[in-house]
Design an enzyme around this catalytic site. Structure first.
Site, mmCIF file in Angstrom:
data_model
loop_
_atom_site.group_PDB
_atom_site.id
_atom_site.type_symbol
_atom_site.label_atom_id
_atom_site.label_comp_id
_atom_site.label_asym_id
_atom_site.label_seq_id
_atom_site.Cartn_x
_atom_site.Cartn_y
_atom_site.Cartn_z
ATOM 1 N N HIS A 5 19.767 24.965 26.601
ATOM 2 C CA HIS A 5 20.148 24.216 25.258
ATOM 3 C C HIS A 5 20.665 25.268 24.328
ATOM 4 O O HIS A 5 20.498 26.558 24.426
ATOM 5 C CB HIS A 5 19.166 23.511 24.841
ATOM 6 C CG HIS A 5 17.797 24.138 24.000
ATOM 7 N ND1 HIS A 5 16.771 24.434 24.828
ATOM 8 C CD2 HIS A 5 17.735 24.853 22.939
ATOM 9 C CE1 HIS A 5 15.930 25.105 24.324
ATOM 10 N NE2 HIS A 5 16.476 25.396 22.931
ATOM 11 N N ARG A 9 20.435 24.815 13.363
ATOM 12 C CA ARG A 9 19.409 24.386 12.387
ATOM 13 C C ARG A 9 20.241 23.415 11.525
ATOM 14 O O ARG A 9 21.634 23.809 11.126
ATOM 15 C CB ARG A 9 19.108 25.832 11.317
ATOM 16 C CG ARG A 9 18.116 26.298 11.963
ATOM 17 C CD ARG A 9 17.572 27.489 11.269
ATOM 18 N NE ARG A 9 16.634 28.537 11.743
ATOM 19 C CZ ARG A 9 16.769 29.439 12.601
ATOM 20 N NH1 ARG A 9 18.158 29.900 12.890
ATOM 21 N NH2 ARG A 9 15.866 30.136 13.137
ATOM 22 N N GLU A 56 19.969 21.384 20.497
ATOM 23 C CA GLU A 56 18.466 21.270 19.963
ATOM 24 C C GLU A 56 18.841 21.127 18.579
ATOM 25 O O GLU A 56 19.410 22.284 18.057
ATOM 26 C CB GLU A 56 17.658 22.293 20.365
ATOM 27 C CG GLU A 56 16.239 22.417 19.478
ATOM 28 C CD GLU A 56 15.611 23.596 19.707
ATOM 29 O OE1 GLU A 56 14.928 24.112 18.612
ATOM 30 O OE2 GLU A 56 15.600 24.091 20.776
ATOM 31 N N ASN A 60 13.939 22.102 9.553
ATOM 32 C CA ASN A 60 12.656 22.715 8.839
ATOM 33 C C ASN A 60 12.310 22.050 7.553
ATOM 34 O O ASN A 60 13.171 21.661 6.708
ATOM 35 C CB ASN A 60 13.164 24.367 8.578
ATOM 36 C CG ASN A 60 13.125 25.178 9.677
ATOM 37 O OD1 ASN A 60 12.274 25.188 10.723
ATOM 38 N ND2 ASN A 60 14.128 25.871 9.785
ATOM 39 N N HIS A 74 31.274 27.668 18.288
ATOM 40 C CA HIS A 74 31.425 26.367 18.181
ATOM 41 C C HIS A 74 30.547 25.855 19.143
ATOM 42 O O HIS A 74 30.326 26.478 20.383
ATOM 43 C CB HIS A 74 32.893 26.056 17.968
ATOM 44 C CG HIS A 74 33.477 26.190 19.260
ATOM 45 N ND1 HIS A 74 34.433 27.433 19.473
ATOM 46 C CD2 HIS A 74 33.800 25.774 20.612
ATOM 47 C CE1 HIS A 74 34.927 27.497 20.511
ATOM 48 N NE2 HIS A 74 34.712 26.588 21.158
ATOM 49 N N GLU A 117 34.198 21.770 19.203
ATOM 50 C CA GLU A 117 35.305 21.440 19.741
ATOM 51 C C GLU A 117 35.542 20.361 20.832
ATOM 52 O O GLU A 117 34.482 20.178 21.382
ATOM 53 C CB GLU A 117 35.912 22.796 20.672
ATOM 54 C CG GLU A 117 36.922 22.720 21.182
ATOM 55 C CD GLU A 117 37.413 24.206 22.210
ATOM 56 O OE1 GLU A 117 38.500 24.349 22.520
ATOM 57 O OE2 GLU A 117 36.345 24.705 22.472
#
Length: 140
Positions: A5, A9, A56, A60, A74, A117
């Site tokens: 993966h 964030r 993923e 936070n 990207h 993209e």
């Protein structure tokens, strides 16, 4: 070795899920809330592609600025119909930063300015308005 993966964030989990799931069309495949670490992980995949090149989202719970991170580059997704995908995104309020003028490639940005993209499956489609004459907007 197997690619698993890419992690990005995010600052607003709801806005990010709206973008990646409701607008872009990815599916949530699993979620992990880690109260002790004060974060949430949400794993997304293209439909029918669980376990293959997942995304993923790391949220936070304690806010912190991330900046744009242009050095990240990207994320890229192949789509069945570049024009329909861009129209759906635009109808959902997403800016098409680099329209698919060539019938093959477009760029948009997530709520956290991650560049996405979009590539037409099977090669370029014939140029089509309004996309073929649409200028770039912002940076991508």
């Amino acid at each position: 070795m197997k690619y698993l993966h890419t992690m990005v964030r995010v600052t607003d989990i709801d806005a990010s899920l709206d973008f990646y799931v409701n607008k872009l069309g990815l599916e949530e495949v699993r979620r992990k809330e880690v109260e002790q670490g004060r974060y949430t992980l949400v794993f997304l995949a293209a439909p029918g592609q669980k376990g293959v090149a997942e995304l993923e989202l790391t949220y936070n719970w304690d806010p912190e600025p991330y900046g744009e991170g242009r050095n990240f580059g990207h994320l890229a997704y192949e789509v069945d119909d570049i024009y329909a995908t861009c129209q759906k995104l635009q109808d959902g309020g997403v800016t098409i930063n680099r329209p698919p003028r060539d019938g093959y490639m477009a760029f948009v940005r997530s709520p956290d300015n991650i560049s996405i993209e979009l590539l037409q499956k099977g090669g370029a489609r014939p140029p089509q308005e309004p996309w073929s004459s649409m200028p770039n907007t912002g940076k991508w």
